[in-house]
Design an enzyme around this catalytic site. Structure first.
Site, PDB file in Angstrom:
ATOM      1  N   GLU A 249       0.884  -1.161   0.000  1.00 40.41           N
ATOM      2  CA  GLU A 249       0.000   0.000   0.000  1.00 40.41           C
ATOM      3  C   GLU A 249       0.921   1.210   0.000  1.00 40.41           C
ATOM      4  O   GLU A 249       1.522   1.539   1.017  1.00 40.41           O
ATOM      5  CB  GLU A 249      -0.921  -0.026   1.224  1.00 40.41           C
ATOM      6  CG  GLU A 249      -2.180   0.803   1.031  1.00 40.41           C
ATOM      7  CD  GLU A 249      -1.938   2.280   1.190  1.00 40.41           C
ATOM      8  OE1 GLU A 249      -1.752   2.948   0.142  1.00 40.41           O
ATOM      9  OE2 GLU A 249      -1.908   2.776   2.311  1.00 40.41           O
ATOM     10  N   CYS A 283      -1.793   9.231   2.121  1.00 40.04           N
ATOM     11  CA  CYS A 283      -1.562   8.802   0.744  1.00 40.04           C
ATOM     12  C   CYS A 283      -2.766   9.044  -0.152  1.00 40.04           C
ATOM     13  O   CYS A 283      -2.639   9.007  -1.376  1.00 40.04           O
ATOM     14  CB  CYS A 283      -1.148   7.330   0.715  1.00 40.04           C
ATOM     15  SG  CYS A 283      -2.226   6.247   1.637  1.00 40.04           S
TER      16      CYS A 283
END
Length: 478
Positions: A249, A283
């Site tokens: 991720e 993010c």
């Protein structure tokens, strides 16, 4: 609120190995506590313990795994304010946001407790042709085995939880390396796990240097590596991981599209949140703001006014919305990116000033495609606006990125929403909200340089398990 010293956890047990890792208050810069730092030998011991615990973990009944997770939920609730205050100090996260992350930690473990007792399989007919008459298939999921986890600094509680909770739910022992700048949340989770009846070796939580953690990637006894962090580090780890499954991720430069039929006031409110929540250190934080040319001027004016009104400063104060970045070095990096963009012709709409690790919430327009602000992940309180003329053009701009994590679209047109779902090269699309939105049971992850695999408890459990098939032949001559 913090203790003078924190241990690491090796094979379920506290170990005060040393006090080599300093943890700083990210707002004041003061050292607030010290943490034991694992060396390569300690990490090897943790991996060996996880390997030995694989069988007893796999033998745990579903209700036993559920009870462990339910115990964690209860203890997190009892220590909720402590967890929030520690997070506020070690990450510099405003206290309201810190409390929000604790609530997500609780949600993640609750979801895992529910999923622990509904790991199902399937009965599959195999008689698809005469040669398979009398054959029946049954498959189930079994734990993949020992896992290694590396979690980041920006959500040190909940992103660690998204690895730990599914592992316990499915029956995998693990070794976790939390971020060195924010290890305390994971260690408090370790304190609570140590109160349970997990088999010896079921977990180790080992703060370590990046070099010292090499074994978490290369040791073949580990069957899965789950990493959350920067693309550069993540892809390098994948290249070294050997035969193990890898879940990544990674980063993004998330875009939001505000179409001409959007509720402007609502969209401005949500974009302010998406761009500057967590000081932009997410993010899926909004970095590229695409606004239809017919509403661009009005939207820009309101967004700039809203950005200037955000309260910045001490994260302990209840009204603070934007706290410090994780350290001064990161703030300097982003300050340089803003300078590069303006030198190349971008217009600074507001912000741009830095004081230590504090960077003002910053908006720009006219950012060129070849600048770092457009090409890379800013990971800080900076975003820029781009006008567009057609929805087709907006979709193309979103896809013009090496990243593909999530995107947000403000529109009242269901057909545009469906077109975006079909055509955007991202892992998730959020309609009438920002890409920064996430619920902890949904599938979450990206494509392209944003990673591999999906988080979200049930989906992580799938990665942490394997299908084991059973074929039964029934003889009709007996």
């Amino acid at each position: 609120m913090t203790k003078e010293q924190y241990p690491l956890f090796l094979a379920n047990k506290e170990v005060y190995l040393n006090s080599d890792l300093e943890v700083k208050d990210k707002y004041t810069g003061d050292v607030v506590t010290r943490v034991a730092l694992a060396d390569a030998g300690t990490i090897a011991d943790g991996i060996a313990a996880a390997h030995d615990a694989a069988e007893p973990m796999a033998r745990m009944a579903s209700y036993e795994r559920q009870e462990v997770l339910q115990h964690c939920v209860a203890r997190f609730r009892q220590r909720e304010e402590e967890l929030a205050q520690v997070l506020c100090i070690e990450a510099g996260k405003p206290i309201k946001d810190s409390r929000g992350e604790v609530s997500r930690l609780i949600d993640t473990f609750k979801i895992a407790a529910e999923e622990a007792v509904r790991i199902t399989g399937e009965v599959q007919p195999l008689d698809i042709s005469p040669r398979a008459r009398g054959y029946q298939g049954i498959w189930k999921r079994v734990p993949i085995g020992p896992c290694s986890f590396i979690s980041p600094f920006n959500f040190p509680l909940n992103l660690a939880a998204h690895k730990i909770a599914p592992a316990i739910a499915v029956g995998c022992p693990f070794v976790l390396k939390p971020a060195s700048r924010t290890p305390l949340g994971a260690l408090i989770i370790g304190e609570i796990l140590a109160e349970t009846d997990l088999p010896e070796g079921a977990f180790s939580i080992l703060p370590a240097s990046r070099d010292g953690a090499e074994l978490l990637t290369t040791d073949e006894r580990l069957k899965l590596l789950s990493f959350t962090g920067s693309p550069e580090v993540g892809w390098d780890l994948k290249a070294k991981a050997g035969k193990k499954k890898v879940v990544l991720e990674l980063g993004g430069n998330a875009a939001v599209i505000v179409d001409q039929d959007a509720d402007i006031e609502d969209a401005v409110s949500r974009v302010l949140f998406g761009a500057f929540y967590q000081s932009g250190q997410s993010c899926i934080g909004v970095q590229r703001i695409l606004v239809h040319e017919n509403i661009y001027e009005q939207f820009r004016q309101r967004l700039v006014e809203g950005t200037k009104a955000l309260v910045t400063g001490d994260p302990r104060k209840e009204g603070t919305f934007v706290g410090p970045m994780i350290d001064e070095e990161e703030a300097r990096r982003l300050e340089a990116w803003i300078a590069e963009a303006t030198v190349k012709g971008a217009r600074l709409l507001c912000g741009g000033n830095r004081d230590g690790a504090m960077l003002e919430p910053t908006l720009l327009e006219g950012v060129r495609r070849d600048t770092k602000l457009n090409l890379e992940e800013a990971f800080g309180p900076v975003a820029f606006l781009v006008p567009f003329g057609s929805f087709e053009e907006a979709l193309a701009i979103v896809n013009d990125s090496k990243f593909g994590l999530q995107a947000g679209i403000f529109t009242r047109d269901i057909f545009k929403a469906l077109d975006a779902w079909d055509r955007l090269e991202v892992g998730g699309i959020v309609i009438n909200d920002v890409p920064s939105y996430r619920v902890d049971n949904m599938p979450y992850g990206g494509v392209k340089d944003s990673g591999l695999g999906r988080e979200g408890v049930r989906f992580a459990m799938e990665d942490m398990s394997e299908i084991r098939n059973l074929v039964i032949r029934r003889r009709f001559d007996q």
